[in-house]
Write a protein that holds these residues in place. Structure first.
Motif, PDB file in Angstrom:
ATOM      1  N   PHE A  48      -2.886   5.329  -2.632  1.00  0.00           N
ATOM      2  CA  PHE A  48      -3.934   6.046  -1.908  1.00  0.00           C
ATOM      3  C   PHE A  48      -3.655   7.539  -1.922  1.00  0.00           C
ATOM      4  CE2 PHE A  48      -3.864   1.798  -0.444  1.00  0.00           C
ATOM      5  CZ  PHE A  48      -5.213   1.469  -0.345  1.00  0.00           C
ATOM      6  N   PHE A  78     -10.172   2.872   5.063  1.00  0.00           N
ATOM      7  CA  PHE A  78      -9.372   1.789   4.519  1.00  0.00           C
ATOM      8  C   PHE A  78     -10.102   0.445   4.567  1.00  0.00           C
ATOM      9  CE2 PHE A  78      -6.263   5.062   5.287  1.00  0.00           C
ATOM     10  CZ  PHE A  78      -5.410   4.949   4.198  1.00  0.00           C
ATOM     11  N   ASP A 127      -0.063   8.092  -2.944  1.00  0.00           N
ATOM     12  CA  ASP A 127      -0.168   8.333  -4.381  1.00  0.00           C
ATOM     13  C   ASP A 127       0.570   9.602  -4.802  1.00  0.00           C
ATOM     14  OD1 ASP A 127      -0.914   7.947  -6.945  1.00  0.00           O
ATOM     15  OD2 ASP A 127      -3.026   8.415  -6.695  1.00  0.00           O
ATOM     16  N   GLU A 181      -1.192  -0.961  -4.295  1.00  0.00           N
ATOM     17  CA  GLU A 181      -2.308  -0.037  -4.364  1.00  0.00           C
ATOM     18  C   GLU A 181      -1.871   1.338  -3.898  1.00  0.00           C
ATOM     19  OE1 GLU A 181      -6.136  -0.905  -3.012  1.00  0.00           O
ATOM     20  OE2 GLU A 181      -5.889  -3.065  -3.256  1.00  0.00           O
ATOM     21  N   LEU A 196       2.637   4.388   3.305  1.00  0.00           N
ATOM     22  CA  LEU A 196       1.622   5.424   3.453  1.00  0.00           C
ATOM     23  C   LEU A 196       2.244   6.649   4.136  1.00  0.00           C
ATOM     24  CD1 LEU A 196      -1.300   3.115   4.560  1.00  0.00           C
ATOM     25  CD2 LEU A 196      -0.937   4.148   2.321  1.00  0.00           C
ATOM     26  N   SER A 215     -10.255   0.004  -6.536  1.00  0.00           N
ATOM     27  CA  SER A 215      -9.352   0.611  -5.562  1.00  0.00           C
ATOM     28  C   SER A 215      -9.977   1.890  -5.029  1.00  0.00           C
ATOM     29  CB  SER A 215      -8.003   0.922  -6.202  1.00  0.00           C
ATOM     30  OG  SER A 215      -8.139   2.036  -7.049  1.00  0.00           O
ATOM     31  N   SER A 216      -9.407   2.411  -3.936  1.00  0.00           N
ATOM     32  CA  SER A 216      -9.952   3.618  -3.314  1.00  0.00           C
ATOM     33  C   SER A 216      -9.926   4.795  -4.277  1.00  0.00           C
ATOM     34  CB  SER A 216      -9.156   3.965  -2.065  1.00  0.00           C
ATOM     35  OG  SER A 216      -9.293   2.955  -1.118  1.00  0.00           O
ATOM     36  N   HIS A 267      -3.521   9.099   6.491  1.00  0.00           N
ATOM     37  CA  HIS A 267      -3.169   7.688   6.377  1.00  0.00           C
ATOM     38  C   HIS A 267      -2.890   7.000   7.715  1.00  0.00           C
ATOM     39  CE1 HIS A 267      -1.960   7.909   1.839  1.00  0.00           C
ATOM     40  NE2 HIS A 267      -3.219   8.176   2.076  1.00  0.00           N
ATOM     41  N   ALA A 305     -14.693   0.835  -4.534  1.00  0.00           N
ATOM     42  CA  ALA A 305     -13.429   0.813  -3.788  1.00  0.00           C
ATOM     43  C   ALA A 305     -13.057  -0.621  -3.414  1.00  0.00           C
ATOM     44  CB  ALA A 305     -13.523   1.679  -2.538  1.00  0.00           C
ATOM     45  N   VAL A 324      -7.249  10.027   1.860  1.00  0.00           N
ATOM     46  CA  VAL A 324      -8.091   8.855   2.109  1.00  0.00           C
ATOM     47  C   VAL A 324      -8.041   8.491   3.593  1.00  0.00           C
ATOM     48  CG1 VAL A 324      -8.295   6.372   1.719  1.00  0.00           C
ATOM     49  CG2 VAL A 324      -7.909   7.898  -0.196  1.00  0.00           C
ATOM     50  N   LEU A 341       0.866  -1.181   0.000  1.00  0.00           N
ATOM     51  CA  LEU A 341       0.000   0.000   0.000  1.00  0.00           C
ATOM     52  C   LEU A 341       0.898   1.225   0.000  1.00  0.00           C
ATOM     53  CD1 LEU A 341      -2.393  -0.880   2.961  1.00  0.00           C
ATOM     54  CD2 LEU A 341      -2.456  -1.742   0.637  1.00  0.00           C
TER      55      LEU A 341
END
Lengths: 412, 286
Positions: A206, A213, A178, A204, A232, B255-256, A237, B251, A210, A175
């Protein structure tokens, strides 16, 4: 109390005499030499100051220690602090001001990669020198820029094989935040996991705002990895660590991170939420070495509290001390002389020995794998001696291309 | 069956977050037409009130009510000092509440520092098949629904609710019938603030309390209430249901990032097709 004109004049002139006397005494002690100027641009206010506050103290304490020991090259050091207020616009404004009005010999600071990229061209324009004391994604190749923090290869090449080997974390679920740090670090992580015979089940990203979760936590459970990797970043986060513990729990599924701890996250979570997370770091307060112990003690005494210091506080001190060693070696504080002397400059600090690699202007250091405990700190599990900044060394050679200023994105 | 339960859980969590962050705004903006840009900071105050109350030894559940009371009172003070001079002056309200939001973020940072604060999550997890779900998230869904029902009953079945609705519809007429509209405005604003404070407290075990937390929610709250249209309660519930279902579903399967994108995308389409919001064509209701 009323104050008439005469009393006011008497008090004011007394204050003036007192103030100038103190400065006379101070400069007399150091033979009246011109001070060497260090500019420090960091976020004292705004959303990013969780990363900066301790570093501001670390930097100020470093300058004070140097002055107590008689300054550098017999000259006192003057610290110019600028608050960039978590806003890159101020990074640009104050970096310019530091060189033009402040005549700074070195600029220390910047936390985020974006603030660094704003200041780097300014440093170049004024022919200055820039120490960037932060954990970042690696690849900056610029002789006026020195990175004293960890880059992914250092941290991950210690942490990933350890987690995969000793803890059986072969199949990882990644994770990441982004933006460029998260993306590049996640790529490195995938590469190192694969090289060690593991499998990256998913990556992934984020956005930084965000907070829910729940979807990814269910997906993780469906994918059944051996370890979850967190890259994160930031306040929102933090919610991940809370929700992870409330559903899966670190007891049932290992959690490891590259970013956890630098914002002193463990001091803000509950004991259950903080216990058991594995991280790779170049400094935590609870390193058992005498150097680390005395550094933490000195830092807390300097700030007058018993707060957790953390990696970024130590980076501030480390940046000043490495620069000071380079100035001593060069015999001059002028940026170009210091840059020529950078290769091989060493400082034996709180986290181990730091050595500047002149080919990349990055720093070789010890990396420690540590585990979160219940008392808001970390227990040392294993130290990896003297890890070079390999990722940046692969792409950057300042000896061959001294005029290079690119930030390379590693080919993964 | 397990799959159905997990989808229902994802959608429920998403729905309850939309409801929690926008219910207070539905009262303050939806009913009273006050554009309160400090709404996110009301949530943040509720979160801090809850943290302080639990630190003082109260249980989390009691602390939620403390948070509602504290933020409700704070809302009344704000209404008396700032908002009541600005009814009907939309731009001025916007500026004043924006200033208030900056002041609150700065004030809380000065008082409690920039770091976030936590409350220990008192509940564990339940497993469905081999997937663990957070009990607290399930409790949060129940709380969101209870808040909705409570608010609906208050507006629909009590004398106070009737007076409030009448005052919002036609304040001059209400005043003519002997209602102290000034007081009704004050209490309604306070009630909206209290709902927001309660929601902030409910969110603490999931997100923590930190000075900038309001920013994470304010845009979503406004999008929900605006998409809902002119009937604040029904509109907000239906918008939350649509957005929650989309966000929770997308989501989870994707994905989110894609989840958030699809919510915004649907909101744009929705407002293009129904410029007055979901309830734009309904003539009556709450």
């Amino acid at each position: 109390m009323t104050l008439n004109r005469r009393q006011f004049m008497r008090t004011a002139s007394g204050a003036l005499v007192y103030a100038s006397a103190a400065s006379v005494l101070r400069s007399a002690g150091l033979k009246g030499e011109e001070p060497i100027k260090v500019a420090n641009v960091l976020d004292q206010t705004g959303g990013l100051n969780i990363y900066s506050l301790k570093q501001i103290s670390g930097c100020a304490m470093g300058v004070e220690d140097l002055n107590k020991a008689g300054g550098l090259l017999g000259r006192p050091i003057e610290l110019l602090f600028y608050d960039s207020q978590s806003n890159n616009q101020f990074n640009s404004q104050y970096a310019t001001q530091a060189f033009v009005r402040g005549k700074a010999h070195v600029l220390q600071g910047g936390i985020t990669s974006s603030s660094r990229e704003v200041m780097r061209p300014i440093v170049r324009k004024f022919g200055g020198l820039f120490f960037y004391n932060s954990l970042y994604e690696g690849g900056v190749c610029d002789r006026r820029h020195v990175s004293t923090g960890m880059v992914p290869a250092q941290q991950l090449e210690a942490l990933v094989p350890y987690v995969m080997g000793e803890h059986g974390g072969k199949r990882g679920y990644i994770l990441a935040a982004d933006y460029n740090y998260g993306h590049i670090t996640a790529k490195w992580m995938q590469k190192i996991i694969r090289e060690n015979g593991g499998e990256d089940l998913a990556v992934e990203f984020f956005p930084l705002d965000v907070t829910n979760f729940a979807p990814v936590i269910s997906r993780i459970q469906a994918a059944k990895p051996d370890v979850v990797w967190s890259v994160l970043v930031g306040g929102a986060h933090m919610a991940f660590y809370r929700q992870y513990e409330a559903t899966i729990g670190k007891k049932n599924l290992m959690l490891a991170s590259t970013t956890y701890g630098v914002g002193r996250e463990q001091t803000e979570l509950s004991a259950d939420e903080a216990e058991g997370i594995l991280i790779g770091t170049s400094f935590v307060d609870d390193l058992p070495s005498p150097a680390a112990k005395s550094f933490v003690k000195k830092f807390q005494a300097w700030e007058g509290n018993s707060d957790y210091v953390g990696e970024y506080g130590e980076y501030g001190y480390r940046g000043i001390m490495l620069w000071a060693e380079a100035v001593r070696k060069a015999g001059s504080p002028e940026p170009d002389a210091v840059i020529a002397a950078l290769d091989g400059v060493q400082y034996d600090g709180a986290g181990g020995l730091y050595t500047i690699d002149g080919k990349t202007n990055h720093t070789t250091m010890d990396i420690h794998v540590v585990r979160g405990n219940r008392t808001g700190s970390f227990d040392l599990i294993k130290s990896f001696g003297q890890r070079p900044p390999k990722d940046t060394q692969l792409v950057c050679d300042l000896d061959k291309n001294p005029d290079d200023t690119t930030q390379y994105e590693p080919e993964v | 069956m397990e799959q159905v339960a997990i989808y229902a859980y994802q959608i429920g969590v998403s729905f309850s977050i939309f409801i929690l962050i926008s219910l207070g705004l539905a009262v303050i903006f939806g009913m009273m037409r006050v554009i309160n840009l400090a709404q996110g900071e009301f949530l943040m105050l509720g979160a801090y009130a809850c943290v302080l109350a639990t630190q003082a030894g109260l249980s989390l559940w009691l602390s939620m009510f403390v948070a509602a009371a504290v933020v409700g009172l704070f809302g009344i003070v704000v209404e008396r000092v700032i908002i009541r001079f600005l009814y009907g002056r939309i731009v001025d309200t916007l500026l004043a509440t924006w200033g208030l939001s900056l002041f609150l973020v700065g004030g809380i940072t000065t008082l409690f520092g920039p770091q976030s604060e936590s409350v220990v999550n008192p509940l564990g997890n339940v497993t469905v098949g081999d997937i663990a779900l957070s009990q607290y998230s399930l409790a949060m869904i129940a709380i969101a629904i209870a808040l909705l029902i409570g608010t609906y009953c208050l507006w629909r079945f009590t004398r106070f609710g009737l007076i409030v609705r009448g005052t919002m519809q036609n304040p001059d007429m209400a005043r003519g019938l002997g209602v102290n509209t000034d007081r009704v405005f004050m209490l309604t604003f306070g009630f909206g603030a209290a709902l927001t404070g309660f929601a902030g407290a409910v969110l603490v075990p999931i997100t923590g309390a930190a000075p900038p937390m309001g920013v994470f929610f304010i845009a979503k709250a406004f999008i929900t209430v605006i998409s809902g249209g002119h009937l604040p309660l029904i509109g907000t519930v239906s918008a939350s249901a649509i957005f929650g279902a989309i966000d929770g579903f997308v989501a989870f399967v994707s994905s989110s990032v894609v989840g958030e994108m699809s919510v915004l995308f649907v909101a744009i389409i929705l407002l293009r097709l129904l410029p007055m919001g979901i309830t734009g064509h309904l003539r009556r209701g709450l």
